[in-house]
Design an enzyme around this catalytic site. Structure first.
Site, PDB file in Angstrom:
ATOM      1  N   SER A 265      18.322  25.960  16.069  1.00  0.00           N
ATOM      2  CA  SER A 265      17.050  26.518  15.603  1.00  0.00           C
ATOM      3  C   SER A 265      16.824  26.154  14.138  1.00  0.00           C
ATOM      4  O   SER A 265      17.737  25.685  13.450  1.00  0.00           O
ATOM      5  CB  SER A 265      17.081  28.037  15.746  1.00  0.00           C
ATOM      6  N   LYS A 266      15.613  26.412  13.705  1.00  0.00           N
ATOM      7  CA  LYS A 266      15.267  26.164  12.303  1.00  0.00           C
ATOM      8  C   LYS A 266      16.188  26.964  11.387  1.00  0.00           C
ATOM      9  O   LYS A 266      16.608  26.488  10.339  1.00  0.00           O
ATOM     10  CB  LYS A 266      13.805  26.555  12.074  1.00  0.00           C
ATOM     11  N   ARG A 267      16.511  28.167  11.830  1.00  0.00           N
ATOM     12  CA  ARG A 267      17.409  29.016  11.024  1.00  0.00           C
ATOM     13  C   ARG A 267      18.778  28.378  10.824  1.00  0.00           C
ATOM     14  O   ARG A 267      19.377  28.494   9.768  1.00  0.00           O
ATOM     15  CB  ARG A 267      17.579  30.391  11.681  1.00  0.00           C
TER      16      ARG A 267
END
Ligand code: GLU
Length: 508
Positions: A265-267
Site C-alpha cells: 500500500s501507499k502507507r
C-alpha cells in the site's frame, strides 16, 4: 481476423496510480501488441462520491510517461464512444430493466437506516456482517417481498430505490481464468449486489459487464481483488444472454509488501521510504504530495521492465527487457498465480541496468533538472552528456548523478577532510601547492598532469599514491568518482587551484 483482440484498462480516477495499476496497464498493453489487438482505456467514474479533481488527467500523464499509450480512450475515441462511464449513463438502465423483467434483478427500497438495522439484528458471532442476499432479502422492502401495486406506487411517488441482482440459490458458478485455471464460486455466499444506484448511475458491476460487452472486449485482465466479484459478472453475462461474448478472464496476482505480508500500500511506501505511485500525486483534498517513481529518478523503461518481472517471467534467466522485447515475448499464461513481493533494491537495480543502456544525451536532459534542484547550474548540456558516460555505472537513480557528477560543475559543499587529515604532512602540502602552480605552464593532457604530480611528489620524497586519494577528496569531496585526472582535465585549472587551495586551508 474474426475476433480481433480488444483489451481494456478501466481505472476509477480516484487518486495516485499504484504500481499494481501500471502493471495491469502493461499486461493489457503487451497482450494487445502481441496479438495485433487494440488496447482500450475506459474511465470508470460512476461513483460520483469518489470523484477527485485532476485524477483522470494524472492517469493520462502516467501513460504518457510510461509510453503505454492506449489505442482508444476518452482523448482518442474509437468506434465505441463515449469512453467515460459517466457519459454512458443513459446506456445502462435498459439492461437493469431487462434483468428486472426477467426476474433476475429487483427494486430495493430500503433506507440506509433499514439496512443498518438489518445488519445489527442479524449479526451473530459466526456472521458478524450479514449481507443482503438470498436469505436476508426476504425480510427487506423490495419488489420480491412487497405487493406489485405497492412497488408501483412507491416508484410513482418518486421513492428512492436501487436495483439489485437476484443471485440464484444453491448454484455453482464456474469460469476459466487464464492464469488460475478453472474457478468456481457458490452463489449462496455471494450477496445481491446493487446494479443501479438511486441516482440512476450504474454501479461498477453493471457498468463493467455492459461496457465490456458493448465495447467488444475479448479479454478482461484485472487485479486479483476483483476475483470475488467475478460470479456476479458471470451471472450478468448469463442473464443478459451474452455468455458467448463474455471476455476471457485473467485475475492478476497482487503486488505484496517486501516481507510478503499482504498487499503493498501507499502507507508501506511512506513507512519504508520508497514510491508506490507511478508519478508524484498531489492530493487536492489533503494538499499532500506523494512521491512517484518518475520524480524519484526512474527511467520509464526500467519501471516497465521491473513491473513486468513482478508476476511474469520469460521462462529464462534473462531479466532485462526492452518494451519491444516484452511485446514479442509476453504471454498471459506465464503470469504467476501467487503474489509478487516488491523489492525496492531490485527495482533500483533494474533502473541502474537501464541507465547503462540509455543514451548519454538523453540522460543529460533527464538529469539536468535533478542537478538544478540541487543548486548546480548546467549551462551546456553537452558537458553533462560528457560526464554522464564516466559515472553512469554507479547511478541507480537519476538523482544519484548529483552526487556522482555534480562536482564536475560545482565545488563540493561537503569535504571529507577526515579521510585525509590523519596522514597529512607538510611535504604533502608542498607537493600540492607546487603541482597546482605547475598547471599554469603545462600541456592540458591527462598523462602530462599525472606525470607532473609524480615528479613533484618524488622531489619531496612523497609517493604519488599518497597524494592521489587526497587529490580526489579535494576535487570531488570524498573517496569516489571516476579517474582523478579525467576529473581534473574536465573541471580546468582554475577550479583545481581553487579546490586544492581551500582544502589545504582546511587541513592547516
Ligand atoms: N474500475 C475498476 C478498478 O478501478 C476496474 C476493475 C476491472 O478492470 O474490471 O479497479
Amino acid at each position: 481476423m474474426i475476433n480481433p483482440v480488444r483489451v481494456r484498462f478501466a481505472p476509477s480516477p480516484t487518486g495516485g496510480l499504484h504500481l499494481g495499476g501500471v502493471r495491469t496497464v502493461l499486461f493489457n498493453y503487451l497482450f494487445a501488441k502481441k496479438h495485433g489487438g487494440t488496447f482500450v482505456l475506459r474511465i470508470e467514474d460512476t461513483d460520483q462520491t469518489r470523484f477527485v479533481e485532476g485524477a483522470e488527467a494524472y492517469i493520462f500523464d502516467c501513460l504518457d510517461w510510461t509510453g503505454l499509450t492506449p489505442d482508444e480512450s476518452p482523448l482518442r475515441p474509437g468506434d465505441y464512444p463515449p469512453y467515460r462511464q459517466s457519459e454512458r449513463k443513459p446506456m445502462y438502465r435498459q439492461y437493469a430493466d431487462q434483468l428486472i423483467a426477467q426476474g433476475n434483478a429487483y427494486y430495493a427500497f430500503d433506507t440506509s437506516e433499514e439496512l443498518e438495522a438489518m445488519r445489527n439484528n442479524l449479526k451473530t458471532p459466526e456472521n458478524p456482517s450479514p449481507q443482503y442476499d438470498h436469505k436476508t432479502r426476504k425480510q427487506m422492502r423490495n419488489s420480491l417481498t412487497l405487493p406489485e401495486a405497492e412497488v408501483e406506487a412507491l416508484i410513482n411517488a418518486g421513492t428512492p430505490y436501487v436495483v439489485r441482482i437476484k443471485m440464484p440459490e444453491n448454484e455453482t458458478v464456474h469460469f476459466h481464468d487464464l492464469i488460475r485455471g478453472d474457478i468456481s464460486h457458490e452463489t449462496n455466499v455471494v450477496d445481491d449486489k446493487v446494479l443501479l444506484k438511486s441516482d440512476g448511475m450504474p454501479t461498477y458491476h453493471l457498468a463493467v459487464v455492459v461496457d465490456d460487452y458493448l465495447m467488444n472486449i475479448t479479454h478482461a485482465f484485472r487485479g486479483e481483488e476483483w476475483l470475488p466479484s467475478a460470479p456476479v459478472h458471470i451471472m450478468l453475462y448469463k442473464y443478459l444472454g451474452w455468455e458467448a461474448e463474455m471476455p476471457k478472464w485473467a485475475h492478476l496476482p497482487l503486488i505484496l509488501k517486501p516481507d510478503g505480508n499482504g498487499k503493498l500500500s501507499k502507507r508501506d511506501g511512506d513507512r519504508l521510504g520508497f514510491p508506490v505511485f507511478a508519478m508524484d500525486w498531489a492530493d487536492p483534498k489533503t494538499g499532500e504530495t506523494t512521491k512517484g517513481f518518475k520524480e524519484i529518478g526512474f527511467l520509464p523503461e526500467a519501471f516497465i521492465n521491473m513491473l513486468a518481472m513482478l508476476g511474469w517471467s520469460s521462462g529464462t534467466e534473462q531479466e532485462i527487457f526492452s518494451l519491444e522485447q516484452l511485446e514479442q515475448l509476453f504471454s498471459i499464461e506465464r503470469v504467476n498465480k501467487g503474489g509478487a513481493k516488491f523489492d525496492y533494491e531490485k527495482a533500483k537495480w533494474f533502473n541502474q541496468q537501464h541507465i547503462q543502456r540509455a543514451d548519454n544525451s538523453r540522460l543529460a536532459i533527464l538529469v539536468k533538472p535533478f542537478m538544478e534542484a540541487a543548486g548546480i547550474a548546467i549551462d551546456d548540456l553537452s558537458k553533462l552528456d560528457q560526464v554522464i558516460g564516466m559515472v553512469k555505472e554507479r547511478c541507480h537513480l537519476l538523482g544519484d548523478f548529483v552526487q556522482q557528477a555534480g562536482f564536475f560543475f560545482k565545488a563540493p559543499e561537503i569535504l571529507d577532510i577526515d579521510a585525509i587529515k590523519g596522514k597529512w604532512n607538510e611535504d604533502k602540502t608542498k607537493v600540492m601547492t607546487e603541482w597546482v602552480a605547475s598547471l599554469d605552464n603545462i600541456a592540458w593532457e591527462h598523462d602530462v598532469l599525472e606525470q607532473s604530480l609524480t615528479d613533484i611528489a618524488a622531489a619531496h620524497n612523497v609517493k604519488k599514491g599518497e597524494v592521489m586519494m587526497p587529490l580526489r577528496v579535494m576535487l570531488v569531496g570524498g573517496k569516489f568518482g571516476p579517474g582523478v585526472f579525467d576529473i581534473a582535465l574536465f573541471i580546468g585549472k582554475e577550479a583545481i587551484q581553487a579546490r586544492v587551495k581551500s582544502s589545504l586551508a582546511a587541513l592547516a
